[in-house]
Design a protein around this motif. Sequence first.
Motif, short mmCIF file in Angstrom:
data_model
loop_
_atom_site.label_atom_id
_atom_site.label_comp_id
_atom_site.label_asym_id
_atom_site.label_seq_id
_atom_site.Cartn_x
_atom_site.Cartn_y
_atom_site.Cartn_z
N ASN A 169 0.90 -1.63 0.42
CA ASN A 169 -0.27 0.15 -0.44
C ASN A 169 0.95 1.42 0.27
O ASN A 169 2.09 1.14 -0.52
N ILE A 170 -0.04 2.73 0.64
CA ILE A 170 0.93 4.02 -0.03
C ILE A 170 1.96 3.73 0.84
O ILE A 170 3.12 5.11 0.66
N ILE A 171 1.74 3.01 1.89
CA ILE A 171 2.52 2.96 3.44
C ILE A 171 3.33 2.68 3.88
O ILE A 171 4.55 2.76 4.42
N SER A 172 3.32 1.47 2.38
CA SER A 172 4.00 0.33 2.73
C SER A 172 4.31 -0.54 3.80
O SER A 172 4.65 -1.11 4.69
N ALA A 173 2.71 -0.29 4.41
CA ALA A 173 2.99 -1.20 5.85
C ALA A 173 1.31 -1.51 6.54
O ALA A 173 0.85 -1.27 5.79
N ALA A 174 1.82 -2.02 7.51
CA ALA A 174 -0.03 -2.42 7.57
C ALA A 174 0.23 -2.53 9.36
O ALA A 174 0.78 -2.65 10.20
N VAL A 175 -1.39 -2.73 9.87
CA VAL A 175 -1.75 -2.38 11.19
C VAL A 175 -2.91 -2.76 11.24
O VAL A 175 -4.26 -3.31 10.97
N THR A 176 -2.42 -4.08 12.33
CA THR A 176 -3.14 -4.91 12.83
C THR A 176 -4.38 -4.85 14.17
O THR A 176 -3.39 -5.09 14.61
N PRO A 177 -5.55 -4.15 14.16
CA PRO A 177 -5.75 -5.05 15.73
C PRO A 177 -5.76 -5.60 16.30
O PRO A 177 -6.74 -6.52 15.66
N ALA A 178 -6.18 -5.25 17.27
CA ALA A 178 -6.92 -6.55 18.63
C ALA A 178 -7.51 -5.73 19.72
O ALA A 178 -7.18 -5.14 20.99
N LEU A 179 -8.01 -4.11 19.32
CA LEU A 179 -8.96 -3.91 20.05
C LEU A 179 -10.24 -4.38 20.35
O LEU A 179 -11.07 -5.48 20.23
N ASP A 180 -11.52 -3.62 21.43
CA ASP A 180 -12.24 -3.74 21.52
C ASP A 180 -13.50 -4.86 20.44
O ASP A 180 -14.17 -5.93 20.34
N GLY A 181 -13.02 -3.71 18.64
CA GLY A 181 -13.85 -4.22 18.14
C GLY A 181 -13.33 -5.39 17.88
O GLY A 181 -14.75 -6.42 17.03
N GLN A 182 -12.35 -6.18 17.58
CA GLN A 182 -12.21 -7.42 17.33
C GLN A 182 -11.86 -8.28 18.31
O GLN A 182 -12.54 -9.23 18.32
N PHE A 183 -11.94 -7.98 19.71
CA PHE A 183 -11.30 -8.87 20.64
C PHE A 183 -12.28 -8.59 21.86
O PHE A 183 -11.54 -7.84 22.37
N PRO A 184 -13.38 -9.34 21.89
CA PRO A 184 -14.19 -8.03 22.55
C PRO A 184 -13.61 -8.64 24.18
O PRO A 184 -14.22 -8.02 25.25
N GLY A 185 -13.35 -9.12 24.69
CA GLY A 185 -12.43 -9.66 25.80
C GLY A 185 -12.00 -8.66 26.65
O GLY A 185 -11.46 -8.58 27.81
N VAL A 186 -10.83 -7.90 25.90
CA VAL A 186 -10.47 -6.82 26.30
C VAL A 186 -10.93 -5.44 26.30
O VAL A 186 -10.99 -4.26 27.21
N GLY B 259 -13.71 -2.52 28.24
CA GLY B 259 -13.61 -2.55 30.05
C GLY B 259 -12.27 -2.76 30.55
O GLY B 259 -12.23 -2.60 32.13
N LEU B 260 -11.28 -3.25 30.22
CA LEU B 260 -9.92 -3.93 30.74
C LEU B 260 -9.08 -2.62 31.26
O LEU B 260 -8.02 -3.12 31.64
N GLY B 261 -9.22 -2.11 29.75
CA GLY B 261 -8.05 -0.61 30.31
C GLY B 261 -7.00 -1.13 29.14
O GLY B 261 -5.01 -0.57 30.05
N ILE B 262 -7.42 -1.99 28.31
CA ILE B 262 -6.05 -3.06 27.82
C ILE B 262 -6.36 -3.51 25.99
O ILE B 262 -7.51 -3.33 25.66
N SER B 263 -4.89 -3.31 25.14
CA SER B 263 -5.40 -3.35 24.32
C SER B 263 -4.11 -3.59 23.50
O SER B 263 -3.11 -3.29 24.33
N ILE B 264 -3.70 -4.02 22.23
CA ILE B 264 -2.98 -4.23 21.22
C ILE B 264 -3.04 -4.48 19.82
O ILE B 264 -4.20 -5.10 19.59
N VAL B 265 -1.63 -3.69 19.00
CA VAL B 265 -1.58 -3.69 17.63
C VAL B 265 -0.34 -4.66 17.42
O VAL B 265 0.10 -4.64 17.64
N ARG B 266 -0.28 -5.24 16.36
CA ARG B 266 0.57 -5.58 15.20
C ARG B 266 0.36 -5.33 13.95
O ARG B 266 0.19 -4.22 13.35
N LEU B 267 1.64 -4.85 13.69
CA LEU B 267 2.73 -3.69 13.52
C LEU B 267 3.78 -4.48 11.85
O LEU B 267 4.55 -4.33 12.51
N ASP B 268 3.47 -4.25 10.93
CA ASP B 268 3.85 -4.88 9.76
C ASP B 268 4.81 -3.68 9.03
O ASP B 268 3.45 -2.74 8.37
#
Length: 212
Positions: free
Chosen positions: A65-82, A84-93
Amino acid sequence: MYLPYFFLFSILLALYPSSALVQDFCVADLSLPPTPAGYPCKKTSKVTSDDFAYHGLAAKGNTSNIISAAVTPALDGQFPGVNGLGISIVRLDLAVGGVIPLHTHPAGSELLVVIEGTICAGFVSSFENVVYLKTLNKGDIMVFPQGLVHFQINSGKTPALAFASFGTQNPGLQIIDFALFKNDFPTELVNKVTFLDVAQIKKLKGVLGGTN
């Protein structure tokens, strides 16, 4: 005269510790719209162990893509278990030369850990506009305070992989370039507020899909 109330309060605390006065968790019910406080809670009768595990960060993101990068999220919208817990994570390639452009997370601070490759990262303070830059290699970490403009660039000769964790279930995201050039923000106003040349603004709008 207040002593009996103190003892009563102490007994209640012993019998009902603070952790027992609230829910253990609030798994996101993704069938309902999110609120400013997060997603509504799924009924506990419908919660399973699958809600607390997520496998979406195992695969490399598409960096074509135009930025030669990808962000893969594991936020509340993808990972329901987080939710209300005040934590989340994403992968950067990041492919060689890949960049995560200047952006902010208005709702949370970020902690970046480099897994592979070399990443040049930095942020700008909000009052004195001091730039804090660092070259990060495998195993290095860097923190980005909440709301401050920051970026990451693959400055090495091989693809880079990193994970970024946040002190919130969803840190929010605003990419500066997209806010200026990927919408109908009038060119003459962008010129006024950024001092960029009109021709350059129109060029960037053309690249990023903006109009007006």
